[in-house]
Structures are given as C-alpha cells and as structure tokens.
Scaffold this motif. Structure first.
Motif, short mmCIF file in Angstrom:
data_model
loop_
_atom_site.label_atom_id
_atom_site.label_comp_id
_atom_site.label_asym_id
_atom_site.label_seq_id
_atom_site.Cartn_x
_atom_site.Cartn_y
_atom_site.Cartn_z
N THR A 169 -1.71 -60.13 27.07
CA THR A 169 -0.44 -60.31 27.49
C THR A 169 -0.20 -59.59 29.05
O THR A 169 0.30 -60.21 29.76
N ARG A 170 -0.82 -58.40 29.10
CA ARG A 170 -0.71 -57.92 30.30
C ARG A 170 -1.25 -58.35 31.60
O ARG A 170 -1.15 -58.29 32.50
N LYS A 171 -2.86 -58.58 30.93
CA LYS A 171 -3.45 -59.47 31.84
C LYS A 171 -3.11 -60.64 32.41
O LYS A 171 -2.98 -60.99 33.63
N ALA A 172 -2.35 -61.50 31.31
CA ALA A 172 -1.80 -62.88 31.70
C ALA A 172 -0.73 -62.69 32.69
O ALA A 172 -0.31 -63.45 33.46
N ALA A 173 0.13 -61.82 32.55
CA ALA A 173 1.31 -61.50 33.35
C ALA A 173 0.77 -61.18 34.69
O ALA A 173 1.38 -61.58 35.74
N TYR A 174 -0.22 -60.16 34.98
CA TYR A 174 -0.83 -60.00 36.27
C TYR A 174 -1.31 -61.20 36.79
O TYR A 174 -1.00 -61.41 38.08
N VAL A 175 -1.93 -62.01 36.03
CA VAL A 175 -2.60 -63.12 36.69
C VAL A 175 -1.42 -64.14 37.36
O VAL A 175 -1.36 -64.73 38.34
N ARG A 176 -0.22 -64.18 36.55
CA ARG A 176 0.86 -64.86 36.83
C ARG A 176 1.54 -64.38 38.21
O ARG A 176 1.93 -65.26 39.20
N TRP A 177 1.78 -63.10 38.22
CA TRP A 177 2.54 -62.58 39.35
C TRP A 177 1.41 -62.68 40.61
O TRP A 177 1.82 -63.07 41.74
N ALA A 178 0.15 -62.48 40.61
CA ALA A 178 -0.79 -62.45 41.38
C ALA A 178 -0.88 -64.11 42.13
O ALA A 178 -0.98 -64.27 43.42
N GLY A 179 -0.67 -64.93 41.04
CA GLY A 179 -0.53 -66.44 41.44
C GLY A 179 0.75 -66.55 42.24
O GLY A 179 0.58 -67.64 43.47
N GLU A 180 1.84 -66.04 42.07
CA GLU A 180 2.99 -66.25 42.82
C GLU A 180 2.91 -65.64 44.29
O GLU A 180 3.59 -66.21 45.36
N VAL A 181 2.19 -64.56 44.27
CA VAL A 181 1.85 -63.90 45.73
C VAL A 181 0.98 -64.86 46.40
O VAL A 181 1.50 -65.22 47.72
N VAL A 182 -0.04 -65.31 45.74
CA VAL A 182 -1.01 -65.99 46.47
C VAL A 182 -0.50 -67.37 47.01
O VAL A 182 -0.71 -67.97 48.10
N ALA A 183 0.52 -67.85 45.99
CA ALA A 183 1.44 -69.05 46.68
C ALA A 183 2.02 -69.07 48.07
O ALA A 183 1.77 -69.91 48.82
N GLY A 184 2.43 -67.91 48.42
CA GLY A 184 2.83 -67.57 49.91
C GLY A 184 1.67 -67.50 50.98
O GLY A 184 2.04 -67.33 51.95
N LEU A 185 0.44 -67.24 50.50
CA LEU A 185 -0.57 -67.04 51.27
C LEU A 185 -1.40 -68.37 51.77
O LEU A 185 -2.23 -68.34 52.47
N ARG A 186 -1.27 -69.42 50.75
CA ARG A 186 -2.08 -70.55 51.08
C ARG A 186 -2.01 -71.25 52.37
O ARG A 186 -0.88 -71.30 53.12
#
Ligand code: ZN
Length: 176
Positions: free
Chosen positions: A141-158
């Motif tokens: 669960t913690r890993k999945a939450a980190y992946v989700r958050w990192a994906g939201e950050v990276v969305a702004g970097l694309r």
C-alpha cells in the motif's frame, strides 16, 4: 582538464563528503551517495543530457535539504546556475511533509528545464530503488501510494525529455 569534467568530479566529491555519514532507507542501508550518483548516470546515459551544470546539480540535489550545506556555499564553489537548480529542487523542511509533497506536485510544471530533468531522474531513481530494495517497513500500500504521488509530480514535468519520461513510466509499471 576539461572544465565540464572538473565541475562534475568536484560536485561528486563534494556530495560524497557532505553525505558521508548518511545511508539510504533500504534494507542494506546503502551509502547515500549512491543515490545522487544514480541520478547523474540516469541523466547522462538514459536522458542523453550533456549539460555539465545539470549533471552537477543532480549530484548536489540533496545536499541542502539533507545536510548542513547552504546555497551560498554551493554558489561560491559551483556557480549561480548550479546553485539555483539545486534551490529549485530543495523542499522547505520547515513545512510539514504532507505540505511539501503537495507543493512538489503544484510547482513541478513551473521549474526550469534543468530542474525538471533533475526531478525526473530523482523520481526514476527512487522508483527503481523501491522496486529493487524497498525500505524494510514499506508494504504494498505504501509503495503504491508513493508511485501515485511520484506520477502526479512527473505529470508536471512532462514535455522535458521523452526518454526519461518513458523510463519513469517503465519504472512505475514495474512496481504495479
Ligand atoms: Zn533525491
């Protein structure tokens, strides 16, 4: 010797010294310097980044946030461009962690191109570390939450570096 090479080597040596007493949170407690070295390698090998100031900023990216290093110290030794990039990727530790994580999402799209590259490499390296050797106390669960958050950050970097964005997507997919 080539000035770019001197800059990169000096940044690596400086970061190694500053992080010398720190370890990563993985089960093996890997020396911290492996992390900035991983970012620099991802940028150069996978991202095709040849700007030595961006590579130096990657090597130094956690020195202000996680050691007693100041931005003035970085500016004096590595110049204002490198110091400014490190400042852009440094969280304000006076803020609560949840706020800092939210601000990373909100600010990502407004970073300079160099800072965006460093942040992309940081998130790629962190996802790969979590897949290969997660912190001992992290469940799925913690890993999945980190992946989700990192994906939201990276969305702004694309739109910054297609190869690195694909590498992030691959690392996120590998974590399920
Ligand atoms: Zn980092």
């Amino acid at each position: 010797m080539d000035a770019d090479l001197v800059l990169v080597l000096d940044a690596a040596a400086f970061a190694a010294d500053k992080h010398r007493r720190q370890r990563r949170k993985d089960a093996e407690a890997t020396p911290y310097i492996n992390h900035p070295l991983a970012l620099a390698t991802i940028l150069a090998r996978e991202g095709g980044v040849t700007d030595a100031e961006v590579i130096a900023a990657a090597l130094l990216h956690d020195t202000v946030e996680d050691t007693e290093t100041t931005l003035a110290e970085l500016e004096a030794r590595f110049g204002s461009v490198v110091a400014a990039m490190v400042a852009e990727v440094t969280d304000d530790k006076a803020l609560p962690k949840a706020v800092r994580k939210q601000l990373q999402i909100a600010h990502a799209a407004h970073k300079s191109p160099g800072a965006k590259l460093v942040k992309l490499a940081d998130k790629i390296a962190n996802l790969r570390d979590i897949a290969a050797s997660p912190p001992a106390d992290w469940d799925q669960t913690r890993k999945a939450a980190y992946v989700r958050w990192a994906g939201e950050v990276v969305a702004g970097l694309r739109g910054t570096n297609a190869a690195l964005e694909a590498a992030f997507d691959g690392a996120a997919a590998a974590l399920g």
